[in-house]
Design a protein around this motif. Structure first.
Motif, short mmCIF file in Angstrom:
data_model
loop_
_atom_site.label_atom_id
_atom_site.label_comp_id
_atom_site.label_asym_id
_atom_site.label_seq_id
_atom_site.Cartn_x
_atom_site.Cartn_y
_atom_site.Cartn_z
N GLU A 48 47.11 42.24 50.42
CA GLU A 48 46.10 41.48 51.16
C GLU A 48 45.51 40.34 50.34
OE1 GLU A 48 43.13 43.89 53.17
OE2 GLU A 48 44.57 45.52 53.22
N GLY A 49 45.84 40.28 49.08
CA GLY A 49 45.28 39.23 48.23
C GLY A 49 46.00 37.91 48.44
N PRO A 50 45.37 36.80 48.09
CA PRO A 50 46.04 35.51 48.23
C PRO A 50 47.20 35.44 47.23
CG PRO A 50 43.98 35.26 47.05
CD PRO A 50 44.04 36.69 47.48
N PHE A 51 48.40 35.34 47.73
CA PHE A 51 49.60 35.40 46.90
C PHE A 51 49.59 36.64 46.00
CE2 PHE A 51 49.28 30.90 48.03
CZ PHE A 51 50.53 30.72 48.62
N GLY A 52 48.98 37.70 46.49
CA GLY A 52 49.06 38.99 45.79
C GLY A 52 47.99 39.23 44.74
N ALA A 53 46.94 38.40 44.71
CA ALA A 53 45.97 38.47 43.60
C ALA A 53 44.77 39.36 43.90
CB ALA A 53 45.49 37.07 43.25
N LYS A 54 44.17 39.86 42.81
CA LYS A 54 42.89 40.57 42.86
C LYS A 54 41.97 40.01 41.78
CE LYS A 54 44.81 44.72 42.22
NZ LYS A 54 45.01 46.18 42.16
N GLU A 55 40.85 40.69 41.54
CA GLU A 55 39.85 40.13 40.64
C GLU A 55 40.24 40.25 39.17
OE1 GLU A 55 36.95 41.05 38.38
OE2 GLU A 55 38.14 42.80 37.86
N VAL A 56 39.69 39.35 38.35
CA VAL A 56 39.91 39.45 36.91
C VAL A 56 38.65 39.13 36.11
CG1 VAL A 56 40.73 37.05 36.68
CG2 VAL A 56 41.47 38.75 35.03
N GLY A 57 37.62 38.59 36.73
CA GLY A 57 36.50 38.06 35.95
C GLY A 57 35.55 39.08 35.35
N GLU A 58 35.44 40.25 35.99
CA GLU A 58 34.39 41.18 35.57
C GLU A 58 34.90 42.54 35.12
OE1 GLU A 58 30.54 41.08 37.71
OE2 GLU A 58 31.71 40.25 39.36
N GLY A 59 35.91 43.03 35.82
CA GLY A 59 36.32 44.42 35.62
C GLY A 59 36.72 44.75 34.20
N ALA A 60 37.20 43.73 33.49
CA ALA A 60 37.74 44.01 32.16
C ALA A 60 36.64 44.18 31.11
CB ALA A 60 38.68 42.88 31.74
N LEU A 61 35.41 43.87 31.43
CA LEU A 61 34.39 44.01 30.39
C LEU A 61 34.07 45.48 30.11
CD1 LEU A 61 31.17 41.91 29.97
CD2 LEU A 61 31.15 44.34 29.56
N ALA A 62 33.83 46.25 31.18
CA ALA A 62 33.28 47.60 31.02
C ALA A 62 34.14 48.50 30.13
CB ALA A 62 33.06 48.24 32.39
N PRO A 63 35.44 48.62 30.37
CA PRO A 63 36.20 49.59 29.58
C PRO A 63 36.41 49.18 28.12
CG PRO A 63 37.64 48.46 31.13
CD PRO A 63 36.25 48.03 31.46
N PHE A 64 36.24 47.90 27.83
CA PHE A 64 36.40 47.50 26.44
C PHE A 64 35.40 48.25 25.55
CE2 PHE A 64 34.78 44.77 23.00
CZ PHE A 64 35.89 44.83 22.16
N ASN A 65 34.13 48.33 26.01
CA ASN A 65 33.08 48.91 25.17
C ASN A 65 33.39 50.35 24.74
OD1 ASN A 65 31.97 46.46 25.68
ND2 ASN A 65 30.18 47.19 26.81
N PRO A 66 33.69 51.25 25.68
CA PRO A 66 34.02 52.61 25.24
C PRO A 66 35.32 52.70 24.44
CG PRO A 66 34.31 52.39 27.62
CD PRO A 66 33.62 51.15 27.15
N SER A 67 36.25 51.76 24.64
CA SER A 67 37.48 51.81 23.83
C SER A 67 37.13 51.62 22.36
CB SER A 67 38.50 50.77 24.31
OG SER A 67 38.16 49.47 23.89
N VAL A 68 36.12 50.81 22.09
CA VAL A 68 35.68 50.61 20.71
C VAL A 68 35.01 51.89 20.19
CG1 VAL A 68 34.08 49.33 19.21
CG2 VAL A 68 35.42 48.11 20.96
N ALA A 69 34.14 52.48 21.01
CA ALA A 69 33.46 53.71 20.59
C ALA A 69 34.47 54.82 20.31
CB ALA A 69 32.46 54.15 21.66
#
Lengths: 162, 796
Positions: B742-763
């Motif tokens: 359903e995304g335009p040419f198959g796309a989804k979001e990239v701007g925000e979702g990647a922030l959250a899991p980075f933090n616990p990966s460091v911890a």
């Protein structure tokens, strides 16, 4: 003209300008308000973010911490002075092509720092590039592509020089 | 010539590298009045009296406005319009606007501030959860009729928690603390207002949400929307921090209306800290049960979030603290309770990863603890836990594409996970965490049946394409993304596509740039507008080639209205069932490429000739495209929170060095896989991921706003430490093959979702390095040293 105003003459982007300014006017205010050169940005006005960087005599200076009157007979380069018409400076071109900018607010400062680095040191190491970039805050890019762009400009300039 | 998937520089990059890009403060309007704001020095006080006599007489002063000039309160959410443009009888945080002075010069406005006399009676402030939970006579918002400073309380339960925990081989629990962090965009807030004929106004403002600002100014100033035009010039970073309407925007408009003069206001950096709207500080208690065979059996979360003095996006944040934990893993038994409290501090709102960031830290650290106890590999196990494509979560999120499994496998290979996990020398560690985010909210903030995004497209005599969209390019590159859509569909170079955006006079409504909605929604709308234009051109091409026009498939109700082509030719409405994935618009056999149209019969027609033919008898060529989410979601209370037409997934593997002598943590390398569907523009996607890592790095290791009696103690970039180039790790981005139908040419979001899991990966990497678990951010050297020293028997 205010009684306290004083005359100052400087060369900005290759052109001599003479203006009377209040002694407290910063170079940043002078460029933006007196000359309309709004490519130089005010991010904090305290010398912390680096967004207001211009080149004075070829060296980076924080224009928010520099008084316009101190610039008597100095040569100033702002972001507006880098390109020749539509021909971008190699550092500008590398920033475009590497995607080294997002919102663009720190970009003029980042580019001028890069230009200074490559003028002084045409073949910088990765660490030297990092140091050059570290003086300016960018909240969008994580600096990764900015460092790549400076490295690319260095590489392409050195190829041309050969 | 493919545009989609090609490394595409921003279409406005040359403006940005030459200094030609005009940000709000760069505009030179004729003879503006400069506005300065006197702000409250107290966290909580009554305003007994205001003496403006001296200020009114001061040199250059032309207007003074105060709280009594504004009747109506406002707020980005219709359910919490609790913020006045200026404090009226009471101030609720240090920095709240009390008096605004407009003068002929900025200096005169500034100097006149010192001539204002305000008599305050300091009242009992409420600065912490403990104080705000207590029953008290002096509430921050007594109009809510509550006995304490609770703003919003949300609870949801799915499945059987008790059963889930009893089925678990290990149950882990933890308490977590997260301080205040802020967006830290480099461009301070700025607004300029130009007075037009008939007393209309144009508001130029650094805003992510021109449409909401348009509405808010109309309501607060009590003038119709058609008298107001909102324009967003170039914008120097938002990250959620410019996604509310703001008091200074109301003030600048008010002064312009009153004086008939252009107005200008730009914040000092410290005022940006006063204004804030950053991430809610939070306290989280969480319990997680894992069965070694069947995965996560139960999750129970209890969150308290500190909203500051006003509502902002807070009701949404309250929900997002819980509902965004419903991914990326299958969790059959799930419960959360989240309370948002008002406190006498600058308000909190939306910040990159909105509401999902702190709970994600808690859940991913606990999951790591559980796998450690079970002696299972945390990467291998996660591979078994992810959502299945085309499935449903217990809270009835409709899951479509899920590409993260392969992404994590790539990340494991690229980082040499197997060779490093639990095998590195003391002081070196590797950790993993995963995440999940919405591609825009399926439901609008203001309930209505209007499409969430509409894009207009025109094509000129020489083939120039122009797009008009209300979406706000805040540096993320949304204008470039829109141009890519049109260039791809119409087969023209991207340089031939111009974009007018974020101008409420010129552009159809789009809700703005927040909740990672723009690529999915405005992107689809732009694609649909271009598909409609393609259809117009095919008609003309058939006339030229003298071949029959191909039928439009499934064209039912709105014959001739091609703007709805995507959704089976029908005008979508809320309540319509899902209409199927994006159709392949090239099924008709026509090819648009490099300025040519090739018919199914093989005629090669010059696009320009076709355009001229299309103009004959038709006049200006103009189409529109829309996007509206399909119907989805459950019928329970709060079912709409977190609903999205598609979700992104991400996986991070971080490697750290921890110096056990100093406690200093350096993140050396980060390997990231992000499922954003098909990658439209690798340059932009990489930029978003690298930027998310930078912002996460700040929150996990160094950033914290400190308050003393409610006053910001470190309101500058020197003292509020944002990572420089030296702190950034090496970033390795691995492919994450995925395609969102359903995304335009198959796309989804990239701007925000990647922030959250980075933090616990460091911890989690810090645990692998030195065997300590830190449950409060930022993870400073002091905390690391303390934890290492208090290790008993030590080690991992």
């Amino acid at each position: 003209m205010n009684q306290r105003d004083q005359m100052v003459t400087m060369v900005v982007n290759g052109y001599e300008v003479t203006r009377s300014v209040e002694p407290s006017t910063t170079l940043l205010e002078f460029l933006r308000e007196e000359l309309g050169l709004t490519g130089t940005k005010k991010g904090c006005d305290l010398g912390e973010c680096g967004c207001c960087t211009v080149l004075v005599g070829g060296k980076p200076a924080l224009s928010c911490l520099t008084l316009a009157l101190e610039m008597q007979h100095q040569e100033i380069t702002t972001i507006e002075g880098l390109a020749h018409g539509e021909n971008l400076h190699p550092v500008q071109k590398a920033f475009v092509e590497e995607g080294a900018l997002q919102c663009g607010y720190c970009t003029p400062a980042m580019i001028l720092n890069g230009v200074h680095l490559l003028n002084e040191n045409p073949t910088p190491t990765a660490e030297e590039i990092k140091e050059c970039v570290s003086g300016t805050l960018c909240r969008c890019t994580g600096y990764v592509k900015i460092e790549k762009a400076v490295a690319r400009a260095a590489k392409e300039s050195s190829v041309r020089a050969k | 010539m493919e545009v989609i998937g090609t490394r595409t520089p921003l279409i406005d990059a040359v403006e940005k590298v030459t200094g030609r890009a005009q940000f709000t403060d760069d505009l030179h309007l004729p003879r503006p009045l400069f506005i300065r704001i006197l702000r409250s020095p107290y966290a909580s006080a009554k305003i007994l009296s205001l003496d403006l006599t001296l200020a009114k007489k001061a040199s250059g002063v032309r207007a003074i406005v105060t709280g009594s000039d504004f009747e109506k309160t406002f707020g980005v959410l219709p359910i919490s319009k609790d913020e006045p443009a200026m404090a009226r009888d009471q101030v609720r945080y240090v920095g709240e606007p009390v008096v605004a002075i407009a003068a002929e010069s900025d200096r005169e406005a500034f100097e006149a501030l010192s001539l204002v006399r305000v008599d305050y009676e300091v009242t009992q402030e409420s600065l912490s959860f403990e104080e705000s939970m207590k029953e008290r006579p002096d509430r921050i918002h007594p109009e809510l009729g509550k006995s304490n400073n609770l703003h919003k309380s949300v609870e949801q339960k799915f499945g059987d928690l008790g059963k889930g925990f009893s089925e678990s081989d290990v149950v882990v629990e933890g308490s977590f603390e997260f301080p205040s962090v802020t967006h830290g965009f480099t461009e301070p807030h700025a607004t300029q207002v130009r007075v037009e004929s008939h007393g209309d106004i144009t508001v130029f403002s650094a805003t992510q949400v021109p449409h909401y600002l348009h509405r808010a100014i109309s309501e607060v100033l009590e003038i119709p929307m058609h008298r107001i035009r909102v324009v967003k010039p170039f914008l120097g970073g938002g990250f959620g921090g410019k996604s509310d309407p703001f008091p200074h925007e109301m003030i600048a408009a008010k002064v312009a209306l009153r004086t008939g003069r252009n107005t200008k206001i730009t914040f000092e950096r410290v005022e940006v800290f006063f204004s804030h709207h950053g991430r809610h500080p939070s306290r989280i208690k969480m319990k997680l049960g894992v069965n070694r065979d069947s995965g996560i059996r139960a999750l129970d979360g209890h969150m308290m979030i500190d909203g500051g003095a006003y509502g902002s996006f807070g009701v949404v944040t309250t929900y997002y603290n819980g509902v965004l934990l419903q991914g990326p893993y299958q969790i059959p038994n799930f419960s959360f309770h989240c309370d948002r409290y008002y406190t006498n501090k600058p308000m909190c709102g939306a910040m990159r990863g909105h509401g999902g960031v702190n709970p994600r830290f808690a859940s991913e650290v606990l999951l790591d603890e559980a796998f450690t106890q079970l002696k299972l590999d945390p990467c291998e196990e996660r591979l078994r836990l992810f959502h299945e494509p085309n499935s449903k979560t217990p809270n009835e999120f409709r899951i479509t594409s899920v590409g993260i499994r392969q992404g994590l496998i790539h990340a494991m290979e690229a980082s040499k996970w197997k060779e490093k996990y639990q095998k590195l020398p003391y002081g070196k560690g590797i950790g993993v965490a995963c995440g999940f985010f919405i591609s825009g909210s399926a439901l609008p903030i203001h309930w209505n049946q209007m499409p969430q995004s509409t894009v207009r497209l025109t094509i000129d005599y020489d083939g120039g394409v122009t797009l008009y969209s209300g979406a706000s390019d805040i540096g993320q590159g949304s204008d470039t993304m829109l141009a890519q859509m049109a260039a791809q569909v119409l087969g023209v170079p991207i340089s031939q596509v111009k974009v007018f955006s974020a101008d409420t006079r010129l552009c159809p409504i789009d809700y703005g740039s927040y909740s990672s909605r723009v690529t999915f929604m405005a992107g689809n709308a732009a694609r649909n507008a271009a598909i409609s234009m393609r259809r117009v051109l095919i008609q003309a091409a058939c006339e030229l080639a003298e071949i029959p026009e191909p039928p439009v498939e499934e064209m039912e109700e709105s014959q001739g209205d091609l703007s709805y082509f995507r959704q089976g030719g029908r005008s979508p409405r809320y309540g319509d069932p899902y209409l199927g994935p994006n159709p392949n618009y090239e099924q008709d056999g026509f090819k648009f490429s490099e300025g040519k149209i090739v018919t199914p019969r093989g005629d090669r027609l010059d696009l320009l000739k076709v355009i001229h033919r299309a103009l004959d008898g038709r006049g200006a060529l103009q189409t529109q495209g829309v996007y509206i989410s399909p119907q989805m979601g459950g019928s329970f209370k709060g079912a709409g929170a977190g609903l999205s037409p598609a979700y992104s997934y991400s996986a991070f593997i971080s490697e750290v060095s921890v110096d056990p002598k100093t406690g200093f943590v350096k993140v050396d390398r980060v390997t990231v896989a992000h499922d954003c569907g098909k990658v439209l523009n690798p340059l932009a996607v990489e930029g978003q991921l690298e930027g998310s890592i930078h912002m996460g790095l700040g929150q996990v290791l160094m950033e914290e706003i400190r308050y003393e009696d409610g006053a910001v103690q470190n309101g500058s970039f020197l003292e509020y430490k944002i990572p420089s180039a030296f702190e950034m790790p090496e970033v390795v981005i691995v492919p994450c093959p995925s395609d969102e139908s359903e995304g335009p040419f198959g796309a989804k979001e990239v701007g925000e979702g990647a922030l959250a899991p980075f933090n616990p990966s460091v911890a989690n990497a810090i645990y692998d390095a030195v065997g300590i678990r830190i449950h409060s951010l930022p993870i400073t050297p002091e905390k690391v040293l303390d934890a290492i020293r208090s290790q008993k028997g030590g080690g991992r």
